[in-house]
Write a protein that holds these residues in place. Sequence first.
Motif, PDB file in Angstrom:
ATOM      1  N   ASP A  24      -2.292  17.601  -2.643  1.00  0.00           N
ATOM      2  CA  ASP A  24      -2.041  17.160  -4.022  1.00  0.00           C
ATOM      3  C   ASP A  24      -0.732  16.382  -4.134  1.00  0.00           C
ATOM      4  N   GLU A  25       0.312  16.914  -3.527  1.00  0.00           N
ATOM      5  CA  GLU A  25       1.620  16.268  -3.604  1.00  0.00           C
ATOM      6  C   GLU A  25       1.627  14.942  -2.845  1.00  0.00           C
ATOM      7  N   VAL A  26       1.085  14.931  -1.641  1.00  0.00           N
ATOM      8  CA  VAL A  26       1.050  13.715  -0.830  1.00  0.00           C
ATOM      9  C   VAL A  26       0.197  12.648  -1.506  1.00  0.00           C
ATOM     10  N   GLU A  27      -0.937  13.043  -2.041  1.00  0.00           N
ATOM     11  CA  GLU A  27      -1.805  12.089  -2.741  1.00  0.00           C
ATOM     12  C   GLU A  27      -1.050  11.428  -3.881  1.00  0.00           C
ATOM     13  N   ASP A  28      -0.335  12.207  -4.670  1.00  0.00           N
ATOM     14  CA  ASP A  28       0.419  11.667  -5.804  1.00  0.00           C
ATOM     15  C   ASP A  28       1.545  10.753  -5.332  1.00  0.00           C
ATOM     16  N   GLU A  29       2.270  11.167  -4.310  1.00  0.00           N
ATOM     17  CA  GLU A  29       3.370  10.347  -3.793  1.00  0.00           C
ATOM     18  C   GLU A  29       2.864   9.037  -3.203  1.00  0.00           C
ATOM     19  N   LEU A  30       1.778   9.093  -2.456  1.00  0.00           N
ATOM     20  CA  LEU A  30       1.205   7.874  -1.890  1.00  0.00           C
ATOM     21  C   LEU A  30       0.720   6.934  -2.984  1.00  0.00           C
ATOM     22  N   PHE A  31       0.096   7.496  -4.018  1.00  0.00           N
ATOM     23  CA  PHE A  31      -0.386   6.676  -5.129  1.00  0.00           C
ATOM     24  C   PHE A  31       0.783   5.943  -5.790  1.00  0.00           C
ATOM     25  N   ARG A  32       1.849   6.672  -6.079  1.00  0.00           N
ATOM     26  CA  ARG A  32       3.013   6.059  -6.732  1.00  0.00           C
ATOM     27  C   ARG A  32       3.657   5.003  -5.833  1.00  0.00           C
ATOM     28  N   PHE A  33       3.745   5.290  -4.536  1.00  0.00           N
ATOM     29  CA  PHE A  33       4.320   4.314  -3.611  1.00  0.00           C
ATOM     30  C   PHE A  33       3.449   3.055  -3.569  1.00  0.00           C
ATOM     31  N   ALA A  34       2.144   3.222  -3.516  1.00  0.00           N
ATOM     32  CA  ALA A  34       1.242   2.064  -3.461  1.00  0.00           C
ATOM     33  C   ALA A  34       1.376   1.196  -4.705  1.00  0.00           C
ATOM     34  N   ARG A  35       1.559   1.816  -5.884  1.00  0.00           N
ATOM     35  CA  ARG A  35       1.723   1.029  -7.099  1.00  0.00           C
ATOM     36  C   ARG A  35       3.061   0.295  -7.080  1.00  0.00           C
ATOM     37  N   SER A  36       4.108   0.925  -6.557  1.00  0.00           N
ATOM     38  CA  SER A  36       5.412   0.252  -6.429  1.00  0.00           C
ATOM     39  C   SER A  36       5.304  -0.909  -5.451  1.00  0.00           C
ATOM     40  N   TYR A  37       4.609  -0.684  -4.372  1.00  0.00           N
ATOM     41  CA  TYR A  37       4.379  -1.701  -3.350  1.00  0.00           C
ATOM     42  C   TYR A  37       3.680  -2.912  -3.969  1.00  0.00           C
ATOM     43  N   GLU A  38       2.664  -2.659  -4.774  1.00  0.00           N
ATOM     44  CA  GLU A  38       1.909  -3.757  -5.397  1.00  0.00           C
ATOM     45  C   GLU A  38       2.765  -4.567  -6.357  1.00  0.00           C
ATOM     46  N   SER A  39       3.717  -3.914  -7.003  1.00  0.00           N
ATOM     47  CA  SER A  39       4.497  -4.606  -8.028  1.00  0.00           C
ATOM     48  C   SER A  39       5.776  -5.244  -7.490  1.00  0.00           C
ATOM     49  N   SER A  40       6.073  -5.079  -6.210  1.00  0.00           N
ATOM     50  CA  SER A  40       7.303  -5.622  -5.651  1.00  0.00           C
ATOM     51  C   SER A  40       7.003  -6.606  -4.517  1.00  0.00           C
ATOM     52  N   ASP A  41       7.207  -7.877  -4.792  1.00  0.00           N
ATOM     53  CA  ASP A  41       7.004  -8.894  -3.759  1.00  0.00           C
ATOM     54  C   ASP A  41       7.941  -8.659  -2.572  1.00  0.00           C
ATOM     55  N   GLU A  42       9.164  -8.266  -2.864  1.00  0.00           N
ATOM     56  CA  GLU A  42      10.156  -8.042  -1.816  1.00  0.00           C
ATOM     57  C   GLU A  42       9.740  -6.894  -0.892  1.00  0.00           C
ATOM     58  N   LEU A  43       9.277  -5.790  -1.465  1.00  0.00           N
ATOM     59  CA  LEU A  43       8.844  -4.648  -0.657  1.00  0.00           C
ATOM     60  C   LEU A  43       7.612  -5.019   0.170  1.00  0.00           C
ATOM     61  N   ARG A  44       6.647  -5.675  -0.482  1.00  0.00           N
ATOM     62  CA  ARG A  44       5.432  -6.096   0.221  1.00  0.00           C
ATOM     63  C   ARG A  44       5.780  -6.990   1.402  1.00  0.00           C
ATOM     64  N   SER A  45       6.674  -7.934   1.178  1.00  0.00           N
ATOM     65  CA  SER A  45       7.070  -8.863   2.231  1.00  0.00           C
ATOM     66  C   SER A  45       7.750  -8.118   3.381  1.00  0.00           C
ATOM     67  N   ALA A  46       8.635  -7.203   3.060  1.00  0.00           N
ATOM     68  CA  ALA A  46       9.368  -6.470   4.105  1.00  0.00           C
ATOM     69  C   ALA A  46       8.442  -5.591   4.940  1.00  0.00           C
ATOM     70  N   LEU A  47       7.459  -4.983   4.306  1.00  0.00           N
ATOM     71  CA  LEU A  47       6.587  -4.045   5.018  1.00  0.00           C
ATOM     72  C   LEU A  47       5.421  -4.708   5.738  1.00  0.00           C
ATOM     73  N   THR A  48       5.223  -5.996   5.500  1.00  0.00           N
ATOM     74  CA  THR A  48       4.104  -6.686   6.146  1.00  0.00           C
ATOM     75  C   THR A  48       4.553  -7.804   7.076  1.00  0.00           C
ATOM     76  N   ASP A  49       5.836  -8.077   7.126  1.00  0.00           N
ATOM     77  CA  ASP A  49       6.358  -9.166   7.960  1.00  0.00           C
ATOM     78  C   ASP A  49       6.261  -8.783   9.437  1.00  0.00           C
ATOM     79  N   GLU A  50       5.412  -9.480  10.150  1.00  0.00           N
ATOM     80  CA  GLU A  50       5.203  -9.211  11.578  1.00  0.00           C
ATOM     81  C   GLU A  50       6.452  -9.526  12.406  1.00  0.00           C
ATOM     82  N   GLN A  51       7.364 -10.323  11.850  1.00  0.00           N
ATOM     83  CA  GLN A  51       8.597 -10.659  12.549  1.00  0.00           C
ATOM     84  C   GLN A  51       9.589  -9.485  12.554  1.00  0.00           C
ATOM     85  N   ILE A  52       9.401  -8.559  11.615  1.00  0.00           N
ATOM     86  CA  ILE A  52      10.257  -7.367  11.551  1.00  0.00           C
ATOM     87  C   ILE A  52       9.617  -6.307  12.441  1.00  0.00           C
TER      88      ILE A  52
END
Length: 175
Positions: A24-52
């Motif tokens: 229950d706790e992990v599901e909620d935390e992952l959901f909130r993180f995924a929504r933050s990820y979707e709303s932040s271009d900077e976070l999305r870029s940092a976590l998907t950049d193959e150069q990093i």
Amino acid sequence: MSDARIQGYARALFEVARAEGTLDEVEDELFRFARSYESSDELRSALTDEQIPADKRQAIIEDLLGGKATATTSQLLGMVVGSGRGRDLPAIVDQLVHRASNAKQLDVAQVRTAVALTADQEARLKAALENATGKSLNLKATVDPSVVGGVVAVVGDDVIDDSVRTRIDQLKSRL
């Protein structure tokens, strides 16, 4: 990524969280993180950049979540991002949420509001949505400033839009 791979990752995350006894706790935390990820271009870029390098991307997650989420959540996110699946994170998490809800025989209600809801407000909203839909629900609430005021809820294929913007649009169409 293919639906089969997304399902595979979601199943793996689900099984790990369930085995840890923190689903229950992990599901909620992952959901909130995924929504933050979707709303932040900077976070999305940092976590998907193959150069990093993968370990640096994983360190970003640790820096963001350190002490704010369970170790299981941090490790699971690190695994997804480290394996180069950061782009698919929202889809993987959404599948996990549906899998966890199905295991509890619940439907998912994704709710967007302009401001964060208190625990009491979430409980009352959940009860109202359950009454309106006739379903037992797993409420997933996120803050979305574009809502302006009110609430937008999605339960399966049903959209309940009681936002200020929609009310204003309805008033305009009557004039």
